[in-house]
Structures are given as structure tokens and as C-alpha cells.
Design a protein around this motif. Structure first.
Motif, PDB file in Angstrom:
ATOM      1  N   SER A  62      59.407  54.810  19.929  1.00  0.00           N
ATOM      2  CA  SER A  62      60.227  53.768  20.551  1.00  0.00           C
ATOM      3  C   SER A  62      60.733  54.196  21.926  1.00  0.00           C
ATOM      4  CB  SER A  62      61.392  53.387  19.641  1.00  0.00           C
ATOM      5  OG  SER A  62      62.333  54.433  19.566  1.00  0.00           O
ATOM      6  N   VAL A  63      60.900  55.488  22.128  1.00  0.00           N
ATOM      7  CA  VAL A  63      61.388  55.981  23.414  1.00  0.00           C
ATOM      8  C   VAL A  63      60.236  56.200  24.399  1.00  0.00           C
ATOM      9  CG1 VAL A  63      62.527  57.928  24.546  1.00  0.00           C
ATOM     10  CG2 VAL A  63      63.432  57.046  22.406  1.00  0.00           C
ATOM     11  N   HIS A  64      59.124  56.709  23.916  1.00  0.00           N
ATOM     12  CA  HIS A  64      58.049  57.114  24.815  1.00  0.00           C
ATOM     13  C   HIS A  64      56.908  56.109  24.938  1.00  0.00           C
ATOM     14  CE1 HIS A  64      59.972  60.959  25.273  1.00  0.00           C
ATOM     15  NE2 HIS A  64      60.024  61.105  23.964  1.00  0.00           N
ATOM     16  N   LEU A  65      56.358  55.662  23.828  1.00  0.00           N
ATOM     17  CA  LEU A  65      55.165  54.815  23.887  1.00  0.00           C
ATOM     18  C   LEU A  65      55.464  53.317  23.967  1.00  0.00           C
ATOM     19  CD1 LEU A  65      52.905  56.592  21.242  1.00  0.00           C
ATOM     20  CD2 LEU A  65      52.757  56.740  23.718  1.00  0.00           C
ATOM     21  N   LEU A  66      56.533  52.901  23.335  1.00  0.00           N
ATOM     22  CA  LEU A  66      56.791  51.464  23.220  1.00  0.00           C
ATOM     23  C   LEU A  66      57.852  50.943  24.185  1.00  0.00           C
ATOM     24  CD1 LEU A  66      56.779  51.307  19.319  1.00  0.00           C
ATOM     25  CD2 LEU A  66      54.894  50.779  20.878  1.00  0.00           C
ATOM     26  N   ALA A  67      58.462  51.830  24.954  1.00  0.00           N
ATOM     27  CA  ALA A  67      59.576  51.440  25.826  1.00  0.00           C
ATOM     28  C   ALA A  67      59.192  50.372  26.841  1.00  0.00           C
ATOM     29  CB  ALA A  67      60.138  52.659  26.536  1.00  0.00           C
ATOM     30  N   ASP A  68      57.964  50.387  27.308  1.00  0.00           N
ATOM     31  CA  ASP A  68      57.524  49.403  28.302  1.00  0.00           C
ATOM     32  C   ASP A  68      56.870  48.178  27.667  1.00  0.00           C
ATOM     33  OD1 ASP A  68      58.405  51.079  30.336  1.00  0.00           O
ATOM     34  OD2 ASP A  68      56.477  52.104  30.465  1.00  0.00           O
ATOM     35  N   ILE A  69      56.636  48.233  26.368  1.00  0.00           N
ATOM     36  CA  ILE A  69      55.933  47.143  25.684  1.00  0.00           C
ATOM     37  C   ILE A  69      56.906  46.210  24.959  1.00  0.00           C
ATOM     38  CG2 ILE A  69      54.255  46.615  23.865  1.00  0.00           C
ATOM     39  CD1 ILE A  69      52.996  49.376  24.488  1.00  0.00           C
ATOM     40  N   LEU A  70      57.889  46.795  24.283  1.00  0.00           N
ATOM     41  CA  LEU A  70      58.811  46.010  23.464  1.00  0.00           C
ATOM     42  C   LEU A  70      60.053  45.606  24.250  1.00  0.00           C
ATOM     43  CD1 LEU A  70      58.654  48.052  20.131  1.00  0.00           C
ATOM     44  CD2 LEU A  70      57.369  46.002  20.733  1.00  0.00           C
ATOM     45  N   SER A  71      60.703  44.558  23.783  1.00  0.00           N
ATOM     46  CA  SER A  71      61.968  44.132  24.391  1.00  0.00           C
ATOM     47  C   SER A  71      63.074  45.091  23.992  1.00  0.00           C
ATOM     48  CB  SER A  71      62.321  42.717  23.914  1.00  0.00           C
ATOM     49  OG  SER A  71      62.679  42.741  22.537  1.00  0.00           O
ATOM     50  N   VAL A  72      64.190  44.993  24.671  1.00  0.00           N
ATOM     51  CA  VAL A  72      65.346  45.839  24.353  1.00  0.00           C
ATOM     52  C   VAL A  72      65.793  45.606  22.917  1.00  0.00           C
ATOM     53  CG1 VAL A  72      67.765  46.286  24.923  1.00  0.00           C
ATOM     54  CG2 VAL A  72      66.102  45.947  26.759  1.00  0.00           C
ATOM     55  N   LYS A  73      65.777  44.361  22.482  1.00  0.00           N
ATOM     56  CA  LYS A  73      66.177  44.015  21.112  1.00  0.00           C
ATOM     57  C   LYS A  73      65.230  44.639  20.089  1.00  0.00           C
ATOM     58  CE  LYS A  73      67.557  39.960  18.444  1.00  0.00           C
ATOM     59  NZ  LYS A  73      67.706  38.506  18.464  1.00  0.00           N
ATOM     60  N   GLU A  74      63.941  44.607  20.361  1.00  0.00           N
ATOM     61  CA  GLU A  74      62.963  45.192  19.448  1.00  0.00           C
ATOM     62  C   GLU A  74      63.083  46.717  19.401  1.00  0.00           C
ATOM     63  OE1 GLU A  74      59.309  41.984  19.714  1.00  0.00           O
ATOM     64  OE2 GLU A  74      59.610  43.384  21.384  1.00  0.00           O
ATOM     65  N   LEU A  75      63.320  47.328  20.548  1.00  0.00           N
ATOM     66  CA  LEU A  75      63.523  48.783  20.583  1.00  0.00           C
ATOM     67  C   LEU A  75      64.771  49.177  19.812  1.00  0.00           C
ATOM     68  CD1 LEU A  75      62.592  49.509  24.305  1.00  0.00           C
ATOM     69  CD2 LEU A  75      61.308  50.208  22.265  1.00  0.00           C
ATOM     70  N   ALA A  76      65.827  48.389  19.963  1.00  0.00           N
ATOM     71  CA  ALA A  76      67.069  48.666  19.223  1.00  0.00           C
ATOM     72  C   ALA A  76      66.832  48.543  17.720  1.00  0.00           C
ATOM     73  CB  ALA A  76      68.173  47.717  19.680  1.00  0.00           C
ATOM     74  N   ARG A  77      66.005  47.585  17.325  1.00  0.00           N
ATOM     75  CA  ARG A  77      65.693  47.387  15.909  1.00  0.00           C
ATOM     76  C   ARG A  77      64.975  48.617  15.355  1.00  0.00           C
ATOM     77  NH1 ARG A  77      62.303  42.913  16.006  1.00  0.00           N
ATOM     78  NH2 ARG A  77      64.104  41.628  16.486  1.00  0.00           N
ATOM     79  N   ILE A  78      64.018  49.138  16.098  1.00  0.00           N
ATOM     80  CA  ILE A  78      63.292  50.331  15.648  1.00  0.00           C
ATOM     81  C   ILE A  78      64.224  51.546  15.604  1.00  0.00           C
ATOM     82  CG2 ILE A  78      61.479  51.979  16.281  1.00  0.00           C
ATOM     83  CD1 ILE A  78      59.802  49.644  17.181  1.00  0.00           C
ATOM     84  N   GLN A  79      65.076  51.672  16.598  1.00  0.00           N
ATOM     85  CA  GLN A  79      66.020  52.794  16.615  1.00  0.00           C
ATOM     86  C   GLN A  79      66.977  52.720  15.427  1.00  0.00           C
ATOM     87  OE1 GLN A  79      66.508  55.642  18.523  1.00  0.00           O
ATOM     88  NE2 GLN A  79      64.423  55.168  19.128  1.00  0.00           N
ATOM     89  N   THR A  80      67.446  51.521  15.108  1.00  0.00           N
ATOM     90  CA  THR A  80      68.320  51.348  13.949  1.00  0.00           C
ATOM     91  C   THR A  80      67.594  51.762  12.673  1.00  0.00           C
ATOM     92  OG1 THR A  80      69.541  49.553  15.006  1.00  0.00           O
ATOM     93  CG2 THR A  80      69.648  49.664  12.595  1.00  0.00           C
ATOM     94  N   ALA A  81      66.363  51.291  12.522  1.00  0.00           N
ATOM     95  CA  ALA A  81      65.574  51.639  11.336  1.00  0.00           C
ATOM     96  C   ALA A  81      65.362  53.146  11.232  1.00  0.00           C
ATOM     97  CB  ALA A  81      64.229  50.920  11.377  1.00  0.00           C
ATOM     98  N   ALA A  82      64.999  53.773  12.345  1.00  0.00           N
ATOM     99  CA  ALA A  82      64.738  55.217  12.347  1.00  0.00           C
ATOM    100  C   ALA A  82      66.013  56.013  12.067  1.00  0.00           C
ATOM    101  CB  ALA A  82      64.129  55.643  13.680  1.00  0.00           C
ATOM    102  N   THR A  83      67.126  55.563  12.622  1.00  0.00           N
ATOM    103  CA  THR A  83      68.394  56.263  12.414  1.00  0.00           C
ATOM    104  C   THR A  83      68.822  56.216  10.952  1.00  0.00           C
ATOM    105  OG1 THR A  83      69.100  55.793  14.672  1.00  0.00           O
ATOM    106  CG2 THR A  83      70.828  56.355  13.093  1.00  0.00           C
ATOM    107  N   TYR A  84      68.819  55.012  10.376  1.00  0.00           N
ATOM    108  CA  TYR A  84      69.188  54.892   8.958  1.00  0.00           C
ATOM    109  C   TYR A  84      68.213  55.666   8.083  1.00  0.00           C
ATOM    110  CZ  TYR A  84      72.974  51.506   9.300  1.00  0.00           C
ATOM    111  OH  TYR A  84      74.175  50.908   9.532  1.00  0.00           O
ATOM    112  N   GLN A  85      66.941  55.634   8.444  1.00  0.00           N
ATOM    113  CA  GLN A  85      65.934  56.327   7.656  1.00  0.00           C
ATOM    114  C   GLN A  85      66.145  57.839   7.684  1.00  0.00           C
ATOM    115  OE1 GLN A  85      61.915  55.307   8.688  1.00  0.00           O
ATOM    116  NE2 GLN A  85      61.038  56.660   7.155  1.00  0.00           N
ATOM    117  N   ILE A  86      66.385  58.411   8.852  1.00  0.00           N
ATOM    118  CA  ILE A  86      66.520  59.871   8.913  1.00  0.00           C
ATOM    119  C   ILE A  86      67.795  60.349   8.220  1.00  0.00           C
ATOM    120  CG2 ILE A  86      67.644  60.163  11.176  1.00  0.00           C
ATOM    121  CD1 ILE A  86      64.750  62.289   9.829  1.00  0.00           C
TER     122      ILE A  86
END
Length: 122
Positions: free
Chosen positions: A22-46
């Protein structure tokens, strides 16, 4: 317990991969909202994967149903909460958003279940 350790390893790896992507490969592809969604998922998961690992170790010394139940609840929660967020971001398939709160509820139930450990006699 072997299957749970496999899940812990895979879940931890996936959380790191999702966070890094989400930080390196998808930062230019996804919207800010979509990146935040992935970060939330990854944070809760870890966080919950770490808790699962701790519970697995604790279970090896004291095999209580309470611990096993929280492990099951956290495992299902990771799959439903984080999994639905990842899949929704990747596919935009809207019905997946209805799984996310179920996963969140399972996280809560897993934590509340651990309160029962306070009342277990040594």
C-alpha cells in the motif's frame, strides 16, 4: 495448534506485504480512501496476529478452552475484517462491506472472552 501456527505465520506475512504494497506499489494507483482501507486492514491484522501468537504460546503451557475460543474468534475476525477490506478494495464488490463489521464484532468478542481468564483458578 499446528494449523494455528501456520495461520499466524501466513497472517503476519500477509499483513506486512499488504502494508508495504500500500505504501510502495499501490500508492499511485489507489485513492487515498482505498489506501487507508488497506492500512486499516493490515494494522488490525498484524496486531491480532501478534496476540494470536502470544495466545498460542500461553495455550502450550495452559490449555484452556478460553484461550482456544479467543484464538478461534481472532482467526475468524482477521479473515472477515481484514479479508473483506482487502477484497473489497481489489474488487469493489460492495456486499463484502457487510462482512467487515462481523469481523469487528468477533475481534471485540475475542477480547471480552479473555476477561474470563481473570476468574480461572490457578
Amino acid at each position: 495448534m499446528k494449523k494455528l501456527w501456520i495461520f499466524v505465520g501466513l497472517s503476519g506475512a500477509l499483513a506486512v506485504i499488504a502494508g508495504a504494497m500500500s505504501v510502495h506499489l499501490l500508492a499511485d494507483i489507489l485513492s487515498v480512501k482505498e489506501l487507508a482501507r488497506i492500512q486499516t486492514a493490515a494494522t488490525y491484522q498484524i496486531y491480532h496476529t501478534i496476540v494470536l501468537a502470544v495466545l498460542c504460546v500461553y495455550y502450550q503451557f495452559k490449555s484452556l478452552f478460553i484461550i482456544k475460543l479467543s484464538c478461534v474468534l481472532f482467526t475468524l475476525a482477521i479473515v472477515l475484517f481484514s479479508g473483506s477490506l482487502y477484497l473489497y478494495t481489489a474488487s469493489a464488490y460492495h456486499p463484502l462491506v457487510f462482512l467487515t463489521p462481523i469481523g469487528g464484532l468477533l475481534f471485540i468478542l475475542g477480547w471480552l472472552n479473555l476477561i474470563r481468564l481473570a476468574f480461572v483458578k490457578s
